[in-house]
Enzyme design. Sequence first.
Site, PDB file in Angstrom:
ATOM      1  N   HIS A  76      -9.859  -0.890  -7.158  1.00 23.17           N
ATOM      2  CA  HIS A  76      -9.465   0.313  -6.415  1.00 23.17           C
ATOM      3  C   HIS A  76      -8.481   1.173  -7.210  1.00 23.17           C
ATOM      4  O   HIS A  76      -8.639   2.393  -7.266  1.00 23.17           O
ATOM      5  CB  HIS A  76      -8.866  -0.106  -5.074  1.00 23.17           C
ATOM      6  CG  HIS A  76      -8.481   1.030  -4.177  1.00 23.17           C
ATOM      7  ND1 HIS A  76      -9.412   1.878  -3.612  1.00 23.17           N
ATOM      8  CD2 HIS A  76      -7.266   1.476  -3.738  1.00 23.17           C
ATOM      9  CE1 HIS A  76      -8.786   2.782  -2.861  1.00 23.17           C
ATOM     10  NE2 HIS A  76      -7.485   2.555  -2.926  1.00 23.17           N
ATOM     11  N   ASP A  87       0.834  -1.202   0.000  1.00 20.70           N
ATOM     12  CA  ASP A  87       0.000   0.000   0.000  1.00 20.70           C
ATOM     13  C   ASP A  87       0.870   1.253   0.000  1.00 20.70           C
ATOM     14  O   ASP A  87       1.539   1.537   0.991  1.00 20.70           O
ATOM     15  CB  ASP A  87      -0.913  -0.035   1.245  1.00 20.70           C
ATOM     16  CG  ASP A  87      -1.954   1.064   1.255  1.00 20.70           C
ATOM     17  OD1 ASP A  87      -1.863   1.999   0.447  1.00 20.70           O
ATOM     18  OD2 ASP A  87      -2.866   0.983   2.111  1.00 20.70           O
TER      19      ASP A  87
HETATM   20  C1  HEM Z   1      -8.653   1.143   3.967  1.00 25.34           C
HETATM   21  C2  HEM Z   1      -8.712   1.853   2.865  1.00 25.34           C
HETATM   22  C3  HEM Z   1      -7.792   1.704   1.692  1.00 25.34           C
HETATM   23  C4  HEM Z   1      -7.005   0.662   1.349  1.00 25.34           C
HETATM   24  C5  HEM Z   1      -6.867  -0.675   2.049  1.00 25.34           C
HETATM   25  C6  HEM Z   1      -6.306   1.041   0.141  1.00 25.34           C
HETATM   26  C7  HEM Z   1      -5.404   0.232  -0.522  1.00 25.34           C
HETATM   27  C8  HEM Z   1      -4.750   0.590  -1.670  1.00 25.34           C
HETATM   28  C9  HEM Z   1      -3.862  -0.270  -2.399  1.00 25.34           C
HETATM   29  C10 HEM Z   1      -3.498  -1.688  -2.010  1.00 25.34           C
HETATM   30  C11 HEM Z   1      -3.411   0.417  -3.467  1.00 25.34           C
HETATM   31  C12 HEM Z   1      -2.459  -0.079  -4.547  1.00 25.34           C
HETATM   32  C13 HEM Z   1      -1.016   0.187  -4.281  1.00 25.34           C
HETATM   33  C14 HEM Z   1      -0.652   1.630  -4.259  1.00 25.34           C
HETATM   34  O1  HEM Z   1      -0.438   2.271  -5.302  1.00 25.34           O
HETATM   35  O2  HEM Z   1      -0.598   2.147  -3.159  1.00 25.34           O
HETATM   36  C15 HEM Z   1      -4.003   1.724  -3.410  1.00 25.34           C
HETATM   37  C16 HEM Z   1      -3.792   2.718  -4.337  1.00 25.34           C
HETATM   38  C17 HEM Z   1      -4.352   3.963  -4.256  1.00 25.34           C
HETATM   39  N1  HEM Z   1      -5.261   4.386  -3.348  1.00 25.34           N
HETATM   40 FE1  HEM Z   1      -6.022   3.337  -1.824  1.00 25.34          FE
HETATM   41  N2  HEM Z   1      -6.670   2.299  -0.212  1.00 25.34           N
HETATM   42  C18 HEM Z   1      -7.573   2.744   0.703  1.00 25.34           C
HETATM   43  C19 HEM Z   1      -8.208   3.963   0.724  1.00 25.34           C
HETATM   44  C20 HEM Z   1      -7.971   4.965  -0.176  1.00 25.34           C
HETATM   45  C21 HEM Z   1      -8.589   6.256  -0.119  1.00 25.34           C
HETATM   46  C22 HEM Z   1      -9.601   6.733   0.924  1.00 25.34           C
HETATM   47  C23 HEM Z   1      -8.086   6.974  -1.150  1.00 25.34           C
HETATM   48  C24 HEM Z   1      -8.356   8.393  -1.564  1.00 25.34           C
HETATM   49  C25 HEM Z   1      -9.466   9.016  -1.369  1.00 25.34           C
HETATM   50  C26 HEM Z   1      -7.153   6.122  -1.852  1.00 25.34           C
HETATM   51  C27 HEM Z   1      -6.416   6.512  -2.933  1.00 25.34           C
HETATM   52  C28 HEM Z   1      -5.546   5.693  -3.602  1.00 25.34           C
HETATM   53  C29 HEM Z   1      -4.763   6.144  -4.735  1.00 25.34           C
HETATM   54  C30 HEM Z   1      -4.750   7.542  -5.341  1.00 25.34           C
HETATM   55  C31 HEM Z   1      -4.017   5.055  -5.151  1.00 25.34           C
HETATM   56  C32 HEM Z   1      -3.050   4.991  -6.334  1.00 25.34           C
HETATM   57  C33 HEM Z   1      -3.824   4.716  -7.576  1.00 25.34           C
HETATM   58  C34 HEM Z   1      -2.969   4.704  -8.817  1.00 25.34           C
HETATM   59  O3  HEM Z   1      -2.401   3.677  -9.126  1.00 25.34           O
HETATM   60  O4  HEM Z   1      -2.866   5.754  -9.447  1.00 25.34           O
HETATM   61  N3  HEM Z   1      -7.115   4.904  -1.231  1.00 25.34           N
HETATM   62  N4  HEM Z   1      -4.819   1.800  -2.314  1.00 25.34           N
END
Ligand code: HEM
Lengths: 188, 421
Positions: free
Chosen positions: B331, B239
Site C-alpha cells: 500500500h 494509519d
Molecule cells: C481502508 C482503507 C485504507 C487503509 C486501511 C489504509 C491504511 C494505510 C496505512 C496503514 C498506511 C501507512 C501509514 C501511513 O503513512 O499512514 C497508509 C498510507 C497511505 N495511504 Fe492508505 N489506507 C487506506 C486507504 C487509502 C486510500 C483510499 C488512499 C488514497 C486514495 C490512501 C492513501 C495513502 C497514502 C497517500 C499513504 C501514505 C503513503 C506514503 O508513505 O507516502 N489510503 N494507508
Amino acid sequence: MKFRTATTITALAAAAMLTLAGCAGTTTAAETSTAAPEADSLTIQDAWVKAADSGMSAAFGTLENASDTDLVVTGVESAASTTMQLHETVENESGAMVMREKDGGFTIPAGGSFELAPGGNHLMLMDLTAPITAGTDVDFTLTLEDGSTYEFTAPAKDYTGANENYEGGDMDMDMGTGTPTDSMDMGN
Amino acid sequence: MTSDQNTPASATGAGRAGRGLSRRHLLFGGAAAGLGAAAAAGAGVGILTVQQSTAAVTPPVEVVPNGAETVPFYGAHQAGIAVIPQSHATHIAVDLAAGTDRASLVRMMQILTDDAARLSQGQHALADSEPELATVPARLTVTFGFGHEFVTRAAGVVPSWLRPLPAFGVDRLEDAWTGGDFLMIVAADDPLTVAHATRMLLKDTRSFGTVRWTQAGFRRAPGSEKPGTTMRNLFGQVDGTVNPHTQDTDFDQLVWSQGDPAWMAGGTSFVLRRIHMNLDKWDLLDRSGREQSVGRDLANGAPLTGINETDEPDFTAVTPIGFPVIPEFSHIRRARSDNPAERIHRRGYNYDDTPNPGSVSNSGLLFGSYQADVDKQFVPIQKRLDDLDLLNEWITPIGSAVFAIPPGCAETGFIGESLLA
Ligand code: HEM
Ligand SMILES: [Cu+2]
C-alpha cells in the site's frame, strides 16, 4: 457569523449592507428632554423569532438594562405582524399554562436583565403579515415608558416548541389557525 | 501496573504513597496505583481527591476537564481541518429541497454559521432546546462543504474537480453512502457534544433539505494516548504517519486553494470514501503477510526498512534473495507518488457498525482527505491503488462523495459568503 443583537448604530449600517443578517439595535429619542432617553440603556442579546407560515409567532431574547433605574417596555411593533403584544405565560384555573398580555409591560431591573423565552415572557406576533421563513431577519421596535424606542433585528429559527395556548383564543381576533383554542402552531 | 485502581486504600497500605510523589504523579502517573495509592475520582465536578487511609491532609486538586477546550471558529480557513483530530466525527450529507434557491442558501448558511460559532465556544445556539448540552465544547468544530448541486444553485463557478470521482475497479459503491449536496462534519472529543451539535444543526437545515446520509467515526478517546499520536485503524495498523502536517512548509500549498475559482481561495476540497474493511478475511492473514501488504511494521508503524514510525521508507532496499523489502504491491509503495504535488491530507475515522445477519463485524474506515485539487492530488493516488495494491484484498470502497470546502469567515461574515454574498 454570530448574530449580534447589541451592536451600535454604525455597526448596524455596515453589517446590514454587507449581509442580510446584520442584527443590531438603534435608539431614537422620542422626546427632547435633558435626561438620556431610556432606550439608550436597553439592549437585547441572543434575539430570535420562531419561523411560521401564518397566524401567530413569538420573539425571544434577553433584555438588558445598563442604567441604574428600572426600565419598562410598554409596547412592541413589527412590520411582520399586524398586531403585537407583550406576553407572559401563566397557569390558568384548570392548571394549564396559557399566555396572555402582560399588564404594565416588562420591567427590566436596574443593571439587570429580563428573559424572553419559550414557555415564559415573549414578544407576541399576533397575526403574521407574511410567512417568516428560517433565516429571515425580522425587525422589531420596543417602546419604553418615556416614549423612546429601541430597534433590533432577530433571525428566524425553525422551532417546534413554544406552543402555548393563548388565553384569549376565543377573542374576536383572526389567528389564522382556525382551531378553537389558538396556539402558536407553525402549521407543519 | 498491577494493582487495581478500585482497591480500597486501606487494603493496599496507601499510607506510603503520599511521600515523595508529586500530586501530578498521583493523578496522572500509572505509578500511583502501582505503589498502592488508590486515587478515587471525587464527587465534585472537576475535582479529583486522593484518598488515604491515614487521612493525611491532601487538598483536593483542581483538574481542568478537557471538555472545556475550544477551537477558534473564525479565521481564514474553516476549523476542523488542520486541528489535531478530535476523537469523534459525524459526517452528514444533506440533499437540498427542490425549492432551496440561492437566497435560501444564504439564509441557511447564516443560521448554521451562527449555530456552529456559538456551539464551538461552549455557548448554546439560538433556540437551542437543550442548552445544557452545549456547555462542554470538547474542541468541537463544524466544517461545511458544498456539493456540485449547491454551487450550481448558488450560481457560482463550479470547481473543475467538484463532481463524482471517476469509477474505479475496486468500487462497490452504495447509493446510501454516496453523493450529497451539502456536507457538515461535526467533530469533538466527546460524543454527546457531537450528538447535540449535530441535532441542532440538522434542526436548522430542515427547511432547506433532507439528510442523505450520516457517517459517524471514532478514534481513541482523549487522554488515552498522548495528543497527536498517530491513530490506529481496525486492522491494527498505525494509519496516518505520512501526512502533510500544518507546520510543513508545503502544507498550505497542498491543502488550501489558491483561488481557483476565486470564491474558493483559502478553502479546500474534501473526499470521503467509506471503505469497508473485511476483518474476517484479515484474520486469516498472518502477521508478516499483514505487514507486507502495507509495507510497515504493525508494532509501531515503522517502514519495513526502518526502526521508528517516522523513518523514511527505503524502497530500494532488497532482501538477501533480491526482492524489495517493501514490496512493490504494498500500500505505501503504491500510494506514494514520485510527484511531490500528488499528496493529500488524510483525516480518517474508524467506523464499527452493527454487523449484518450472519456476520460479526461491519467495520471500516471513513477515509477523509483534504487537498487543494481533487483531480490533481487525490485521483492519481486512488488510480494507482486501483491498479495495484495488495491491501485491496481486504478493503472495498462502498461510499464516495466530493465536496468543496469554502474558506473560513470573520466574525461579521458567514461560511460560504465568497460564493453567496
Ligand atoms: C481502508 C482503507 C485504507 C487503509 C486501511 C489504509 C491504511 C494505510 C496505512 C496503514 C498506511 C501507512 C501509514 C501511513 O503513512 O499512514 C497508509 C498510507 C497511505 N495511504 Fe492508505 N489506507 C487506506 C486507504 C487509502 C486510500 C483510499 C488512499 C488514497 C486514495 C490512501 C492513501 C495513502 C497514502 C497517500 C499513504 C501514505 C503513503 C506514503 O508513505 O507516502 N489510503 N494507508
Ligand atoms: Cu404569546
